[in-house]
Scaffold this active site. Structure first.
Site, PDB file in Angstrom:
ATOM      1  N   GLY A   1       0.848  -1.184   0.000  1.00  0.00           N
ATOM      2  CA  GLY A   1       0.000   0.000   0.000  1.00  0.00           C
ATOM      3  C   GLY A   1       0.882   1.232   0.000  1.00  0.00           C
TER       4      GLY A   1
ATOM      5  N   GLN B   1       3.390   9.934   1.739  1.00  0.00           N
ATOM      6  CA  GLN B   1       4.670   9.252   1.508  1.00  0.00           C
ATOM      7  C   GLN B   1       5.362   9.709   0.222  1.00  0.00           C
ATOM      8  OE1 GLN B   1       2.901   5.133   2.310  1.00  0.00           O
ATOM      9  NE2 GLN B   1       5.013   4.902   2.971  1.00  0.00           N
TER      10      GLN B   1
ATOM     11  N   CYS C   1       7.376  -0.672   5.833  1.00  0.00           N
ATOM     12  CA  CYS C   1       6.845   0.567   5.282  1.00  0.00           C
ATOM     13  C   CYS C   1       7.877   1.123   4.309  1.00  0.00           C
ATOM     14  CB  CYS C   1       6.597   1.551   6.423  1.00  0.00           C
ATOM     15  SG  CYS C   1       5.955   3.137   5.879  1.00  0.00           S
ATOM     16  N   LEU C   2       7.426   1.601   3.154  1.00  0.00           N
ATOM     17  CA  LEU C   2       8.367   2.142   2.158  1.00  0.00           C
ATOM     18  C   LEU C   2       9.091   3.378   2.687  1.00  0.00           C
ATOM     19  CD1 LEU C   2       6.300   1.700  -1.147  1.00  0.00           C
ATOM     20  CD2 LEU C   2       8.222   0.308  -0.369  1.00  0.00           C
TER      21      LEU C   2
ATOM     22  N   HIS D   1      -2.908   0.529   8.229  1.00  0.00           N
ATOM     23  CA  HIS D   1      -1.553   1.092   8.165  1.00  0.00           C
ATOM     24  C   HIS D   1      -1.555   2.371   7.319  1.00  0.00           C
ATOM     25  CE1 HIS D   1       3.013   0.512   7.479  1.00  0.00           C
ATOM     26  NE2 HIS D   1       2.674   1.476   6.645  1.00  0.00           N
ATOM     27  N   GLU D   2      -2.207   2.313   6.154  1.00  0.00           N
ATOM     28  CA  GLU D   2      -2.202   3.478   5.246  1.00  0.00           C
ATOM     29  C   GLU D   2      -3.048   4.623   5.804  1.00  0.00           C
ATOM     30  OE1 GLU D   2       0.080   3.409   3.126  1.00  0.00           O
ATOM     31  OE2 GLU D   2       0.391   1.255   3.124  1.00  0.00           O
TER      32      GLU D   2
ATOM     33  N   HIS E   1      -1.135   6.651   8.142  1.00  0.00           N
ATOM     34  CA  HIS E   1      -0.252   7.635   7.495  1.00  0.00           C
ATOM     35  C   HIS E   1      -0.961   8.986   7.333  1.00  0.00           C
ATOM     36  CE1 HIS E   1       3.507   5.727   6.410  1.00  0.00           C
ATOM     37  NE2 HIS E   1       2.906   4.684   5.878  1.00  0.00           N
TER      38      HIS E   1
END
Ligand code: ZN
Length: 163
Positions: free
Chosen positions: A46, A51, A89-90, A131-132, A135
């Protein structure tokens, strides 16, 4: 277009993202496509707009049926039942840890075309969406982690840049 990923402790990752006002905006449509492309390129489960440096309530998630963009997503209900699983996470490269998340969640959002959606996400999909959506509130998985499983040294190093 593949967009560069903001890496922790970039300040934008701690901001509250703004609601998307119009999906007719060409820049917003472009951003959604770019988010999808960037997530696929980086092999992410995701990706959230902050991000890539855009503080807007847009996320994309990878599903078995392809990329699902969720605009102005909201989680209405999180199950009491929780599961512990490993996350990455990216924006926190090479760092992994165990995070407890609800095993299902009721989510509402708009599609890229502006259609209203309401559905129950389960298992991995529920985890990725939670999770997203975190963010969008400036919350990262390392805030909730029970145990770092990989990259403790890398995390300490990134944190040391936090001034
Ligand atoms: Zn993330």
């Amino acid at each position: 277009m593949i967009l560069p990923i903001k890496i922790y402790p970039d300040k934008i990752l701690r901001q509250r993202a703004k609601k998307v006002v119009s999906l007719k905006d060409k820049k917003i449509q472009r951003l959604i496509w770019d988010l999808a492309e960037t997530m696929k390129e980086k092999d992410g489960a995701g990706l959230a707009a902050p991000q890539v440096g855009k503080s807007l309530r847009i996320i994309v998630v990878n599903t078995k049926d392809g990329v699902m963009p969720l605009i102005n997503p909201k989680i209405w209900l999180r199950s009491f039942k929780k599961e512990l699983a490993e996350e990455g996470c990216l924006s926190l490269p090479e760092i992994f840890g165990l995070v407890k998340r609800s095993s299902f969640a009721i989510v509402s959002a708009r599609t890229q075309a502006g259609k209203r959606l309401r559905f129950t996400a389960r298992g991995l999909l529920a985890r990725v969406i939670c999770h997203e959506v975190d963010h969008l509130k400036g919350v990262l998985f390392i805030d909730k982690v029970k145990k770092i499983t990989k990259g403790e040294k890398e995390l300490a190093e990134l944190k040391s840049h936090n001034t």
